[in-house]
Design a protein around this motif. Structure first.
Motif, PDB file in Angstrom:
ATOM      1  N   MET A 399      46.634  38.429  42.563  1.00  0.00           N
ATOM      2  CA  MET A 399      47.028  36.737  43.389  1.00  0.00           C
ATOM      3  C   MET A 399      46.665  36.611  43.586  1.00  0.00           C
ATOM      4  O   MET A 399      47.675  34.895  43.483  1.00  0.00           O
ATOM      5  N   LYS A 400      45.334  35.986  43.879  1.00  0.00           N
ATOM      6  CA  LYS A 400      44.976  35.017  43.736  1.00  0.00           C
ATOM      7  C   LYS A 400      44.781  34.298  42.301  1.00  0.00           C
ATOM      8  O   LYS A 400      45.156  32.719  42.242  1.00  0.00           O
ATOM      9  N   LYS A 401      45.247  35.163  40.847  1.00  0.00           N
ATOM     10  CA  LYS A 401      45.241  34.199  40.236  1.00  0.00           C
ATOM     11  C   LYS A 401      46.034  34.584  39.477  1.00  0.00           C
ATOM     12  O   LYS A 401      47.111  33.173  38.287  1.00  0.00           O
ATOM     13  N   ASN A 402      47.763  34.908  39.775  1.00  0.00           N
ATOM     14  CA  ASN A 402      48.611  35.346  39.065  1.00  0.00           C
ATOM     15  C   ASN A 402      49.477  35.557  39.868  1.00  0.00           C
ATOM     16  O   ASN A 402      50.296  36.854  40.561  1.00  0.00           O
ATOM     17  N   PRO A 403      50.316  35.041  41.409  1.00  0.00           N
ATOM     18  CA  PRO A 403      50.869  35.548  42.113  1.00  0.00           C
ATOM     19  C   PRO A 403      52.050  35.947  41.720  1.00  0.00           C
ATOM     20  O   PRO A 403      52.847  36.762  42.591  1.00  0.00           O
ATOM     21  N   ASN A 404      52.288  35.094  40.685  1.00  0.00           N
ATOM     22  CA  ASN A 404      53.827  35.950  40.262  1.00  0.00           C
ATOM     23  C   ASN A 404      53.822  36.822  39.077  1.00  0.00           C
ATOM     24  O   ASN A 404      55.073  37.250  38.455  1.00  0.00           O
ATOM     25  N   LEU A 405      52.872  37.743  39.387  1.00  0.00           N
ATOM     26  CA  LEU A 405      52.991  38.541  38.247  1.00  0.00           C
ATOM     27  C   LEU A 405      53.334  39.923  38.824  1.00  0.00           C
ATOM     28  O   LEU A 405      53.591  40.219  39.195  1.00  0.00           O
ATOM     29  N   GLN A 406      54.781  40.258  37.932  1.00  0.00           N
ATOM     30  CA  GLN A 406      55.440  41.307  37.921  1.00  0.00           C
ATOM     31  C   GLN A 406      54.372  42.799  37.764  1.00  0.00           C
ATOM     32  O   GLN A 406      53.421  43.237  36.686  1.00  0.00           O
ATOM     33  N   GLY A 407      55.116  44.301  38.907  1.00  0.00           N
ATOM     34  CA  GLY A 407      54.994  45.126  38.464  1.00  0.00           C
ATOM     35  C   GLY A 407      52.839  45.307  39.209  1.00  0.00           C
ATOM     36  O   GLY A 407      52.205  46.206  38.695  1.00  0.00           O
ATOM     37  N   VAL A 408      52.875  44.247  40.577  1.00  0.00           N
ATOM     38  CA  VAL A 408      51.452  44.126  40.443  1.00  0.00           C
ATOM     39  C   VAL A 408      50.702  45.266  41.052  1.00  0.00           C
ATOM     40  O   VAL A 408      49.184  45.040  41.418  1.00  0.00           O
ATOM     41  N   ASP A 409      51.681  45.718  42.212  1.00  0.00           N
ATOM     42  CA  ASP A 409      50.980  47.082  42.640  1.00  0.00           C
ATOM     43  C   ASP A 409      50.191  48.313  41.608  1.00  0.00           C
ATOM     44  O   ASP A 409      49.584  48.810  41.688  1.00  0.00           O
ATOM     45  N   GLU A 410      50.730  48.145  40.507  1.00  0.00           N
ATOM     46  CA  GLU A 410      50.791  49.372  39.475  1.00  0.00           C
ATOM     47  C   GLU A 410      49.305  48.876  38.612  1.00  0.00           C
ATOM     48  O   GLU A 410      47.991  48.816  38.631  1.00  0.00           O
ATOM     49  N   VAL A 411      49.486  47.389  38.066  1.00  0.00           N
ATOM     50  CA  VAL A 411      48.106  46.598  37.609  1.00  0.00           C
ATOM     51  C   VAL A 411      47.337  46.857  39.126  1.00  0.00           C
ATOM     52  O   VAL A 411      46.024  47.024  38.532  1.00  0.00           O
ATOM     53  N   ALA A 412      47.162  46.246  40.307  1.00  0.00           N
ATOM     54  CA  ALA A 412      45.982  46.685  41.122  1.00  0.00           C
ATOM     55  C   ALA A 412      45.757  47.942  41.496  1.00  0.00           C
ATOM     56  O   ALA A 412      44.341  48.312  41.396  1.00  0.00           O
ATOM     57  N   ARG A 413      46.311  48.867  40.493  1.00  0.00           N
ATOM     58  CA  ARG A 413      46.410  50.591  40.833  1.00  0.00           C
ATOM     59  C   ARG A 413      45.226  50.566  39.453  1.00  0.00           C
ATOM     60  O   ARG A 413      43.895  51.231  40.018  1.00  0.00           O
ATOM     61  N   GLU A 414      45.604  50.148  38.639  1.00  0.00           N
ATOM     62  CA  GLU A 414      44.635  50.581  36.927  1.00  0.00           C
ATOM     63  C   GLU A 414      43.501  50.105  37.364  1.00  0.00           C
ATOM     64  O   GLU A 414      42.279  50.114  36.954  1.00  0.00           O
ATOM     65  N   VAL A 415      43.613  48.475  37.408  1.00  0.00           N
ATOM     66  CA  VAL A 415      41.965  47.532  38.141  1.00  0.00           C
ATOM     67  C   VAL A 415      41.171  48.311  38.698  1.00  0.00           C
ATOM     68  O   VAL A 415      40.159  48.124  38.949  1.00  0.00           O
ATOM     69  N   GLY A 416      42.198  48.292  40.113  1.00  0.00           N
ATOM     70  CA  GLY A 416      40.774  48.833  41.444  1.00  0.00           C
ATOM     71  C   GLY A 416      39.811  50.161  40.703  1.00  0.00           C
ATOM     72  O   GLY A 416      38.918  50.148  41.328  1.00  0.00           O
ATOM     73  N   VAL A 417      41.141  51.011  39.840  1.00  0.00           N
ATOM     74  CA  VAL A 417      40.048  52.245  39.976  1.00  0.00           C
ATOM     75  C   VAL A 417      39.576  52.034  38.593  1.00  0.00           C
ATOM     76  O   VAL A 417      38.438  52.733  38.508  1.00  0.00           O
ATOM     77  N   GLY A 418      39.472  51.347  37.676  1.00  0.00           N
ATOM     78  CA  GLY A 418      38.845  51.434  36.901  1.00  0.00           C
ATOM     79  C   GLY A 418      37.831  50.634  36.948  1.00  0.00           C
ATOM     80  O   GLY A 418      37.113  51.438  36.415  1.00  0.00           O
ATOM     81  N   ALA A 419      38.336  49.608  38.146  1.00  0.00           N
ATOM     82  CA  ALA A 419      36.573  48.929  38.348  1.00  0.00           C
ATOM     83  C   ALA A 419      35.535  50.108  38.838  1.00  0.00           C
ATOM     84  O   ALA A 419      34.427  50.009  38.237  1.00  0.00           O
TER      85      ALA A 419
END
Length: 562
Positions: A399-419
């Motif tokens: 959200m800091k880098k791209n506050p207008n990103l569509q589907g942010v919850d799904e992206v956050a899940r993929e990034v968080g778990v992937g990390a």
């Protein structure tokens, strides 16, 4: 395309006396220490005795004779014969290959190479799914994908810890202090609390230990009440475990815990050991002697109940009969090394020559503040809570880098778990891993989000300029050549990762490729409208394709945008 194979074939065509195969030559080829010395080098020492010439003279003569359309020039550098490849021709062929094969690039040509059984994850029921279970779960899951990429059929088995004396103790604790409603509402914490209470009470009341052993004897004997309670504990635990597996994207072909082998399979093991005169009495228990190199392997306790070794022997024989595997991998912590040495040795004594196909794949610990995580004294970090925290933190960063990103919850899940997964798998499995959520989630450095962000950057470029890559002319610049050499290595890295049972090979490769592409992005205008634009776009597509496939082999998803 395999540049080492190209070089070795060219060499074989000019060697006067063929005493080596192409594969043998290829294994000797290495990368020069300095880039200005060429792309690949062949050490001529091995030919000196046979050709009765100095290595330096051999290198000069081979360099003069070498001729291949993909080689720009060959030169002698001391005892080495070095080659410089034609960058434009190689990049043209390589980019065409990757754009054609897409995510199949790097797969072994020979499929149906047999079945590889992988025993991994294996949490204990009635206990929390903690960070301590992460390593076996993600290493095993990745090895299954890497095995499939190498042409094998992977059979993923969750060998649950669902049998043993501890369940007699748990039943005893529930009978004394348990509450049905409390267990239903808060299953694993309640069962863990009962298990801990049992041990605390048993210190002052030794008769509880005997009661626990009796309940396990009843359980092994098929007692209705014991089985009913045990099944209830197990089913409630599996519901909790499934939440974590779903978050990690992990699935199994079979969930066959230790209890699966209760009854006939274990009775048959004991009988076969008796028939082969391998079982010996030892202080009332029954063991198989290992000779001088290993301590005896305990098969039955004094009360007749079985142990881990008995169940693992039954499991190995069942899996061989059921799957006829070419390999069976046990992704279990390094502290179990002696156990598997004993089990494999017993199978060998029983005459099972396929014992050589059983492999213990050990790994180090996950540490918190430099110390081992433990369920004792509350030193435990729940994996589900870690994953939830990683997803939340990933969303904040995005959200800091791209506050207008569509589907942010799904992206956050993929990034968080992937990390979390990447942080584990980038480390060589025998090393210990320090748990640090902030370090895992940074978009810079050797992290999962860094590789994912590189893919998203490539996708953005390709989205701006759609292309079918029909006319790939190749690239001749030095910056793109560094990427080409990495892309060309990917199939060999896939093989190496399987042969060493080391997912970190793939994780480290994705970091190197991401770094090379980001360097390229900073130096070259990819969308510049000239004759090489199509090739630069093809390079971008090749990088994103290979990075996505690399992450997939690690069990990590790649967001299209970040």
């Amino acid at each position: 395309m395999n540049l080492k194979a190209v070089f070795s074939s060219a060499l074989m065509s000019i060697l006067e006396e063929k005493t080596m195969t192409v594969d043998e030559v290829e294994k000797l080829i290495e990368s020069p220490k300095y880039e200005n010395h060429g792309d690949l080098a062949f050490p001529c020492f091995i030919l000196a005795k046979q050709l009765r010439k100095t290595p330096q003279q051999i290198a000069i003569e081979l360099a003069e004779k070498l001729n291949d359309s993909l080689v720009e020039k060959a030169e002698a550098v001391g005892p080495y014969m070095n080659v410089f490849f034609n960058k434009k021709e190689v990049s043209k062929h390589l980019l065409q290959k990757i754009c054609h094969e897409q995510d199949n690039y790097g797969a072994r040509l020979a499929s149906n190479r047999g079945k590889v059984v992988i025993d991994f994850s294996s949490p204990n029921i009635a206990k929390p799914f903690s960070m301590g279970h992460l390593r076996s779960t993600v290493i095993g899951h990745s090895l299954a994908k890497i095995a499939e990429k190498n042409g094998y059929t992977a059979i993923k088995i969750n060998h649950l810890g669902d049998w043993g004396t501890q369940f007699g103790k748990l039943i005893t604790a529930y009978k004394h202090w348990g509450n049905e409603l409390e267990v239903k509402e808060n299953t694993i914490p309640t069962l863990l609390k009962l298990y801990i209470q049992f041990h605390a009470e048993a210190e002052n009341n030794p008769s509880l230990e005997e009661e626990g052993r009796t309940w396990f004897q009843r359980l092994e004997g098929g007692d209705t009440e014991a089985l009913s309670l045990w099944n209830w504990f197990k089913n409630e635990s599996l519901k909790e475990f499934e939440k974590v597996y779903k978050m990690l994207g992990v699935s199994f072909d079979a969930v066959q815990g230790e209890s699966f082998y209760n009854g006939a399979p274990m009775e048959e093991i004991v009988k076969e050991l008796e028939d082969r005169l391998l079982l010996k009495e030892s202080d009332g228990a029954r063991v198989v002697k290992m000779g001088e190199e290993l301590p005896p392997c305990l098969i039955q306790k004094t009360d007749g109940t079985t142990l881990y070794a008995t169940r693992d022997l039954a499991a190995a024989i069942y899996r061989k009969n059921q799957y006829n595997f070419v390999k069976c991998l046990y992704v279990v912590g390094g502290e179990q090394q002696l156990h598997f040495q004993q089990v494999f040795h017993v199978l060998s004594k029983m005459g099972h020559d396929w014992e050589k196909d059983l492999v213990h794949v050990p790994f180090g610990l996950i540490l918190k503040d430099g110390k081992k995580m433990s369920t004792r004294k509350g030193k435990i970090v729940l994996l589900e809570e870690v994953l939830d925290g990683a997803i939340k933190k990933a969303k904040e960063n995005i959200m800091k880098k791209n506050p207008n990103l569509q589907g942010v919850d799904e992206v956050a899940r993929e990034v968080g778990v992937g990390a979390v997964i990447f942080h584990d798998l980038k480390n060589e499995r025998m090393g210990n891993v320090e748990f640090n959520l902030d370090q895992m989630l940074t978009f810079e450095g050797e992290t999962g989000p860094y590789v994912q962000y590189t893919i998203a950057r490539g996708n953005t470029i390709l989205e701006k300029e759609a292309s079918s890559f029909g006319e790939i002319s190749g690239l001749g610049d030095e910056v793109s050549w560094q990427i080409m050499k990495l892309l060309e290595q990917f199939p060999r890295e896939v093989v190496r990762a399987y042969e060493t049972y080391e997912p970190s090979v793939i994780a480290k490769y994705t970091v190197r490729l991401a770094q090379a592409f980001n360097s390229y992005y900073g130096k070259v205008r990819i969308l510049s409208d000239d004759s090489e634009q199509e090739s630069r776009l093809a390079l971008t597509y090749a990088v994103t394709t290979v990075l996505k496939e690399g992450l997939r082999l690690l069990g990590i998803q790649s967001p299209e945008k970040m």
